[in-house]
Design an enzyme around this catalytic site. Structure first.
Site, mmCIF file in Angstrom:
data_model
loop_
_atom_site.group_PDB
_atom_site.id
_atom_site.type_symbol
_atom_site.label_atom_id
_atom_site.label_comp_id
_atom_site.label_asym_id
_atom_site.label_seq_id
_atom_site.Cartn_x
_atom_site.Cartn_y
_atom_site.Cartn_z
ATOM 1 N N TYR A 36 9.410 -30.800 1.621
ATOM 2 C CA TYR A 36 8.537 -31.906 1.246
ATOM 3 C C TYR A 36 9.120 -32.652 0.061
ATOM 4 O O TYR A 36 10.115 -32.233 -0.535
ATOM 5 C CB TYR A 36 7.124 -31.400 0.932
ATOM 6 C CG TYR A 36 6.983 -30.682 -0.392
ATOM 7 C CD1 TYR A 36 7.522 -29.409 -0.577
ATOM 8 C CD2 TYR A 36 6.337 -31.278 -1.469
ATOM 9 C CE1 TYR A 36 7.403 -28.748 -1.791
ATOM 10 C CE2 TYR A 36 6.213 -30.615 -2.688
ATOM 11 C CZ TYR A 36 6.746 -29.356 -2.849
ATOM 12 O OH TYR A 36 6.640 -28.720 -4.046
ATOM 13 N N ARG A 80 17.045 -36.356 -2.549
ATOM 14 C CA ARG A 80 16.713 -34.923 -2.605
ATOM 15 C C ARG A 80 16.094 -34.461 -1.284
ATOM 16 O O ARG A 80 16.373 -33.355 -0.818
ATOM 17 C CB ARG A 80 15.780 -34.631 -3.779
ATOM 18 C CG ARG A 80 15.488 -33.138 -3.932
ATOM 19 C CD ARG A 80 14.737 -32.809 -5.208
ATOM 20 N NE ARG A 80 13.399 -33.372 -5.218
ATOM 21 C CZ ARG A 80 12.562 -33.317 -6.251
ATOM 22 N NH1 ARG A 80 12.943 -32.728 -7.374
ATOM 23 N NH2 ARG A 80 11.368 -33.850 -6.192
ATOM 24 N N ARG A 87 6.306 -19.378 19.112
ATOM 25 C CA ARG A 87 6.537 -18.642 17.868
ATOM 26 C C ARG A 87 7.695 -17.659 18.025
ATOM 27 O O ARG A 87 7.572 -16.636 18.696
ATOM 28 C CB ARG A 87 5.280 -17.895 17.413
ATOM 29 C CG ARG A 87 5.474 -17.297 16.027
ATOM 30 C CD ARG A 87 4.378 -16.344 15.595
ATOM 31 N NE ARG A 87 4.717 -15.812 14.282
ATOM 32 C CZ ARG A 87 5.578 -14.817 14.075
ATOM 33 N NH1 ARG A 87 6.181 -14.245 15.104
ATOM 34 N NH2 ARG A 87 5.846 -14.416 12.849
ATOM 35 N N HIS A 116 11.459 -16.622 15.630
ATOM 36 C CA HIS A 116 12.157 -16.947 14.386
ATOM 37 C C HIS A 116 13.337 -17.911 14.534
ATOM 38 O O HIS A 116 13.470 -18.823 13.723
ATOM 39 C CB HIS A 116 12.628 -15.667 13.675
ATOM 40 C CG HIS A 116 11.506 -14.906 13.016
ATOM 41 N ND1 HIS A 116 10.456 -14.369 13.732
ATOM 42 C CD2 HIS A 116 11.279 -14.608 11.721
ATOM 43 C CE1 HIS A 116 9.626 -13.760 12.900
ATOM 44 N NE2 HIS A 116 10.095 -13.899 11.673
ATOM 45 N N LYS A 168 13.370 -27.918 -1.751
ATOM 46 C CA LYS A 168 11.956 -28.250 -1.981
ATOM 47 C C LYS A 168 11.181 -27.840 -0.725
ATOM 48 O O LYS A 168 10.749 -28.671 0.079
ATOM 49 C CB LYS A 168 11.786 -29.741 -2.324
ATOM 50 C CG LYS A 168 10.508 -30.001 -3.137
ATOM 51 C CD LYS A 168 10.557 -31.330 -3.835
ATOM 52 C CE LYS A 168 9.208 -31.776 -4.354
ATOM 53 N NZ LYS A 168 8.579 -30.914 -5.351
ATOM 54 N N GLU A 193 12.212 -21.908 -14.380
ATOM 55 C CA GLU A 193 11.392 -23.124 -14.431
ATOM 56 C C GLU A 193 9.908 -22.759 -14.449
ATOM 57 O O GLU A 193 9.555 -21.574 -14.484
ATOM 58 C CB GLU A 193 11.725 -24.028 -13.245
ATOM 59 C CG GLU A 193 11.503 -23.357 -11.899
ATOM 60 C CD GLU A 193 11.972 -24.192 -10.710
ATOM 61 O OE1 GLU A 193 12.129 -25.412 -10.844
ATOM 62 O OE2 GLU A 193 12.159 -23.606 -9.631
ATOM 63 N N LEU A 198 14.565 -25.777 -8.884
ATOM 64 C CA LEU A 198 14.528 -27.049 -8.179
ATOM 65 C C LEU A 198 15.046 -28.113 -9.150
ATOM 66 O O LEU A 198 14.552 -28.209 -10.277
ATOM 67 C CB LEU A 198 13.103 -27.408 -7.761
ATOM 68 C CG LEU A 198 13.078 -28.735 -6.993
ATOM 69 C CD1 LEU A 198 13.573 -28.535 -5.567
ATOM 70 C CD2 LEU A 198 11.702 -29.358 -6.990
HETATM 71 C C1 PLP Z 1 9.321 -25.743 -8.624
HETATM 72 C C2 PLP Z 1 9.452 -27.117 -9.200
HETATM 73 N N1 PLP Z 1 10.363 -27.334 -10.168
HETATM 74 C C3 PLP Z 1 10.509 -28.559 -10.718
HETATM 75 C C4 PLP Z 1 9.737 -29.632 -10.320
HETATM 76 C C5 PLP Z 1 9.918 -30.975 -10.955
HETATM 77 O O1 PLP Z 1 10.519 -31.889 -10.067
HETATM 78 P P1 PLP Z 1 10.277 -33.453 -10.190
HETATM 79 O O2 PLP Z 1 10.705 -33.849 -11.588
HETATM 80 O O3 PLP Z 1 11.143 -34.058 -9.149
HETATM 81 O O4 PLP Z 1 8.815 -33.674 -9.963
HETATM 82 C C6 PLP Z 1 8.795 -29.455 -9.295
HETATM 83 C C7 PLP Z 1 7.972 -30.581 -8.840
HETATM 84 O O5 PLP Z 1 7.061 -30.467 -8.093
HETATM 85 C C8 PLP Z 1 8.650 -28.164 -8.724
HETATM 86 O O6 PLP Z 1 7.753 -27.935 -7.738
#
Ligand code: PLP
Length: 297
Positions: free
Chosen positions: A42, A61, A111, A113, A159, A191, A215
């Site tokens: 997403y 991204r 369903r 894998h 993501k 993070e 991320l």
């Molecule tokens: C796990 C994670 N890290 C970092 C971020 C920050 O990313 P962005 O600056 O693109 O919103 C997000 C945003 O949803 C996230 O879900």
């Protein structure tokens, strides 16, 4: 029910697999691999007064996430961009603050894998949701966090819609009565639950390297630009727990929270327990860039 989901009145128009339709009519099969396996990705693009902010970076991204899970593009890039504008055009929030949420899954199949053979059409869903900028109170008082072990998988650079690890981490924050978690893997900063974490030491802005453990928020690149414009050093390197605890300032960034100070960690103040000068400069620079969008009529 839809008011609860979207936070807006009525039944907003969303996009699903080639059609614009009311949210209440947008349904996918229970065999969708997004539902069954969390097999999808997403993206969230913040939109200020109808203007998508750093859309190119967000769509780049999205394409990287698709490539990493070997999922075909649901439509060419130009059409995806057009879809964002078409959705905004149909939204009551078209002149307001909003975010465009987009999700692509590996589609509907028996369903099993392995990837379906032959490949099925990916499911593409997109909607506009309201976005409220952080309030003055939050900006000036700052946030609190707890540290937790990072228990997620080793592809946090994707993501992915499989967000269970992030969901459980966020719930740990809620349970502890704080705003956010700061995750550590083997004692090294990764993070937050849905944000990147920044550490300030001696006026220099640090964040963990862009690798498979975080991320890469679109604000990684944006903060790099803002730091350069502010004459602040910007360094990506592994950051230990001790460096976090001893920070002069801590900040988080995300599309919807923009940049915010974290002033308490595990019930202890970070430095003086107040938003610091580096945050204040970056906050101002962030606001300036956002407000420029409004003036650009
Ligand atoms: C796990 C994670 N890290 C970092 C971020 C920050 O990313 P962005 O600056 O693109 O919103 C997000 C945003 O949803 C996230 O879900």
């Amino acid at each position: 029910m839809h008011e609860v989901i979207q936070g807006v009145q009525g039944d907003p128009t969303v996009y699903l697999n080639g059609q614009f339709l009311p949210l209440s009519k947008a349904t996918v099969s229970v065999l969708d691999r997004g539902f069954i396996f969390g097999d999808g990705i997403y993206e969230v693009v913040p939109v200020y007064w109808g203007r998508p902010f750093r859309m190119k970076e967000h769509l780049d991204r999205l394409e990287r996430s698709l490539a990493k899970i070997e999922l075909q593009q649901p439509m060419p890039r130009a059409q995806l961009e057009q879809l964002v504008f078409d959705l905004l055009e149909r939204s009551d929030l078209r002149d307001d603050l909003s975010m465009v949420y987009m999700q692509v899954t590996r589609g509907v199949a028996k369903r099993d894998h392995p990837f379906p053979v032959p490949a099925v059409k990916p499911t593409l869903f997109a909607m506009v949701a309201p976005f409220v900028r952080p309030t003055e109170a939050v900006r000036t008082q700052g946030l609190s966090a707890i540290s937790v072990p990072d228990e997620r998988w080793l592809h946090c650079d994707i993501k992915s819609v499989s967000l269970l690890g992030n969901v459980l981490a966020k719930q740990a924050a809620i349970r502890a009565g704080v705003d956010e978690v700061i995750q550590f893997r083997d004692g090294w900063l990764t993070e937050g639950s849905s944000c990147n974490i920044w550490v300030v030491h001696d006026g220099c802005v640090y964040a963990p390297p862009k690798n498979n453990l975080v991320l890469e928020g679109i604000r990684y690149g944006f903060l790099e630009e803002l730091c350069a414009a502010q004459g602040l050093s910007y360094v990506l390197e592994p950051i230990s727990r001790e460096q976090v605890v001893m920070a002069d300032e801590l900040m988080l960034t995300s599309a919807t929270r923009e940049v915010l100070p974290i002033v308490r960690l595990d019930d202890q103040p970070i430095a003086q327990g107040r938003p610091g000068p580096v945050y204040t400069r970056l906050r101002q620079a962030y606001d300036d860039r956002v407000l420029a969008l409004r003036r650009n009529d």
